[in-house]
Design a protein around this motif. Sequence first.
Motif, mmCIF file in Angstrom:
data_model
loop_
_atom_site.group_PDB
_atom_site.id
_atom_site.type_symbol
_atom_site.label_atom_id
_atom_site.label_comp_id
_atom_site.label_asym_id
_atom_site.label_seq_id
_atom_site.Cartn_x
_atom_site.Cartn_y
_atom_site.Cartn_z
ATOM 1 N N GLY A 103 30.147 -17.970 46.399
ATOM 2 C CA GLY A 103 30.698 -19.236 45.682
ATOM 3 C C GLY A 103 29.843 -20.497 45.988
ATOM 4 N N ASN A 104 30.033 -21.518 45.402
ATOM 5 C CA ASN A 104 29.256 -22.562 45.686
ATOM 6 C C ASN A 104 30.126 -23.593 46.420
ATOM 7 O OD1 ASN A 104 26.905 -22.020 43.920
ATOM 8 N ND2 ASN A 104 28.713 -22.311 42.295
ATOM 9 N N LEU A 105 29.535 -24.117 47.599
ATOM 10 C CA LEU A 105 30.051 -24.831 48.609
ATOM 11 C C LEU A 105 29.354 -26.378 48.432
ATOM 12 C CD1 LEU A 105 31.827 -25.374 50.980
ATOM 13 C CD2 LEU A 105 30.006 -24.732 52.606
ATOM 14 N N THR A 106 30.336 -27.391 48.337
ATOM 15 C CA THR A 106 29.723 -28.683 48.064
ATOM 16 C C THR A 106 30.333 -29.376 49.101
ATOM 17 O OG1 THR A 106 30.183 -28.583 45.447
ATOM 18 C CG2 THR A 106 29.921 -30.720 46.394
ATOM 19 N N ILE A 107 29.349 -30.051 50.001
ATOM 20 C CA ILE A 107 29.494 -31.014 51.017
ATOM 21 C C ILE A 107 28.474 -32.170 50.747
ATOM 22 C CG2 ILE A 107 29.398 -31.284 53.458
ATOM 23 C CD1 ILE A 107 29.518 -28.085 53.937
ATOM 24 N N LYS A 108 28.898 -33.463 50.979
ATOM 25 C CA LYS A 108 28.257 -34.495 50.642
ATOM 26 C C LYS A 108 27.449 -34.560 49.264
ATOM 27 C CE LYS A 108 26.090 -36.403 54.254
ATOM 28 N NZ LYS A 108 25.231 -36.542 55.512
ATOM 29 N N ASP A 109 28.148 -34.127 48.240
ATOM 30 C CA ASP A 109 27.745 -33.905 46.810
ATOM 31 C C ASP A 109 26.587 -32.931 46.763
ATOM 32 O OD1 ASP A 109 29.535 -35.900 46.045
ATOM 33 O OD2 ASP A 109 28.379 -37.645 46.219
ATOM 34 N N ILE A 110 26.138 -32.314 47.605
ATOM 35 C CA ILE A 110 25.048 -31.395 47.627
ATOM 36 C C ILE A 110 25.989 -30.046 47.502
ATOM 37 C CG2 ILE A 110 23.420 -29.987 48.989
ATOM 38 C CD1 ILE A 110 23.006 -32.826 50.421
ATOM 39 N N THR A 111 25.554 -29.160 46.471
ATOM 40 C CA THR A 111 26.033 -27.940 46.147
ATOM 41 C C THR A 111 25.197 -26.889 46.486
ATOM 42 O OG1 THR A 111 27.474 -29.031 44.660
ATOM 43 C CG2 THR A 111 27.400 -26.595 44.370
ATOM 44 N N LYS A 112 25.768 -25.852 47.084
ATOM 45 C CA LYS A 112 24.708 -24.804 47.605
ATOM 46 C C LYS A 112 25.496 -23.391 47.476
ATOM 47 C CE LYS A 112 20.851 -27.022 49.075
ATOM 48 N NZ LYS A 112 19.810 -26.618 48.538
ATOM 49 N N PRO A 113 24.868 -22.166 47.168
ATOM 50 C CA PRO A 113 25.711 -21.001 46.959
ATOM 51 C C PRO A 113 25.795 -20.438 48.575
ATOM 52 C CG PRO A 113 23.387 -20.652 46.419
ATOM 53 C CD PRO A 113 23.427 -22.202 46.585
#
Length: 178
Positions: A103-113
Amino acid sequence: MAATKWTLDLSHSELGFKIKHLMISNVTGKFTKFNVAAETENDDFSNAKLVADIDVASIDTANQQRDEHLRNADFFGTETHPTMKFVSTEVEKVDDDTYNLYGNLTIKDITKPVKLSVEHSGIATDPWGNVKAGFSISGKINRKDWGINYNAALETGGVMLGEELKLQGEIQLVKQAS
């Protein structure tokens, strides 16, 4: 076949992490406010679609001063980035009770798989007739991938904080009436 909706049983769930401190031990913490919702077409969760929202300000490491530091701009910046979000993109069944959850994890408006390991502990009906499903979740991420770069050099060499965060969770979902 109609999709089945599942919601979080927060009182029987936890979401935590570990990070290396001073290169010699781990500091653990958890988030006390979060929500998970899932949709499935069958009870084995092999085709589940999952969304998790985490209230970052609910971080708890059993040290109030450290928690306040983690909430500020050196780490999560909860004033401008109050939530983290995970949205699943694929479930890969490894065996009868083990899955890889992508899935995609978004932290501090940064999304990474990200890839998480999930053990499906089973489904049971509680004494009040609620159908529940249990899961153990684990994974690793590099905090710097999400712009969480704070650190301090040690006089003896090395750094105060590791880059790798180990994630762990115990999640219990409640099947919703159709």
